[in-house]
Design an enzyme around this catalytic site. Sequence first.
Site, PDB file in Angstrom:
ATOM      1  N   GLY A  53       0.784  -1.224   0.000  1.00 11.90           N
ATOM      2  CA  GLY A  53       0.000   0.000   0.000  1.00 11.90           C
ATOM      3  C   GLY A  53       0.816   1.274   0.000  1.00 11.90           C
ATOM      4  O   GLY A  53       0.272   2.373  -0.032  1.00 11.90           O
ATOM      5  N   HIS A  54       2.137   1.167   0.044  1.00  5.86           N
ATOM      6  CA  HIS A  54       2.997   2.367   0.173  1.00  5.86           C
ATOM      7  C   HIS A  54       4.148   2.304  -0.809  1.00  5.86           C
ATOM      8  O   HIS A  54       5.273   2.089  -0.390  1.00  5.86           O
ATOM      9  CB  HIS A  54       3.525   2.466   1.593  1.00  5.86           C
ATOM     10  CG  HIS A  54       4.024   3.817   1.966  1.00  5.86           C
ATOM     11  ND1 HIS A  54       5.318   4.238   1.765  1.00  5.86           N
ATOM     12  CD2 HIS A  54       3.388   4.862   2.538  1.00  5.86           C
ATOM     13  CE1 HIS A  54       5.472   5.465   2.224  1.00  5.86           C
ATOM     14  NE2 HIS A  54       4.310   5.858   2.696  1.00  5.86           N
ATOM     15  N   PHE A  55       4.090   2.502  -1.930  1.00  5.74           N
ATOM     16  CA  PHE A  55       2.965   2.727  -2.831  1.00  5.74           C
ATOM     17  C   PHE A  55       3.035   1.659  -3.896  1.00  5.74           C
ATOM     18  O   PHE A  55       4.140   1.348  -4.352  1.00  5.74           O
ATOM     19  CB  PHE A  55       3.049   4.122  -3.442  1.00  5.74           C
ATOM     20  CG  PHE A  55       3.044   5.212  -2.394  1.00  5.74           C
ATOM     21  CD1 PHE A  55       1.850   5.652  -1.840  1.00  5.74           C
ATOM     22  CD2 PHE A  55       4.225   5.771  -1.935  1.00  5.74           C
ATOM     23  CE1 PHE A  55       1.839   6.661  -0.877  1.00  5.74           C
ATOM     24  CE2 PHE A  55       4.221   6.770  -0.973  1.00  5.74           C
ATOM     25  CZ  PHE A  55       3.032   7.224  -0.442  1.00  5.74           C
ATOM     26  N   ILE A  60       7.986   2.756  -1.594  1.00  7.40           N
ATOM     27  CA  ILE A  60       8.913   3.508  -0.749  1.00  7.40           C
ATOM     28  C   ILE A  60       8.680   3.062   0.690  1.00  7.40           C
ATOM     29  O   ILE A  60       7.536   2.991   1.145  1.00  7.40           O
ATOM     30  CB  ILE A  60       8.669   5.027  -0.863  1.00  7.40           C
ATOM     31  CG1 ILE A  60       8.960   5.510  -2.289  1.00  7.40           C
ATOM     32  CG2 ILE A  60       9.514   5.795   0.141  1.00  7.40           C
ATOM     33  CD1 ILE A  60       8.564   6.951  -2.534  1.00  7.40           C
TER      34      ILE A  60
END
EC number: 4.2.1.59
Length: 153
Positions: A53-55, A60
């Site tokens: 989810g990041h990203f 990152i």
Amino acid sequence: MNQPSVIKLRELLDLLPHRYPFLLVDKVLSYDIEARSITAQKNVTINEPFFMGHFPNAPIMPGVLILEALAQAAGVLIGLVLENDRNKRIALFLGIQKAKFRQAVRPGDVLTLQADFSLISSKGGKAWAQARVDSQLVTEAELSFALVDKESI
């Protein structure tokens, strides 16, 4: 004096309460109890759960998790300093000061985690910590810890 032996994962599990997926130190490269200093490593892989989810299209490592990795490295040194008390006491992350994020950390990076304590006492500690990738400073902060009885948490 700088200790020659590396601390690998199995031994880390005796020094830290963290477990997958929140264990963010893979091994200790060196430590010096007298100088109150430690250098550890985190291999950042695409398989880290947070990258979902990041990203998704530009992964990152979240800065807060870099800070957590630094705190865990510092926690290993506290565990080594406590020696006989480490089964009774635990270091809790108390605060962050002067945090700076200078560069993104991506899958495939190897984070070198350095913590140098200015204070370790019976009540807690304070350390200046830095994370690097390929000798480039990516994150730095002053971290503080409280030492508490394990039974109280």
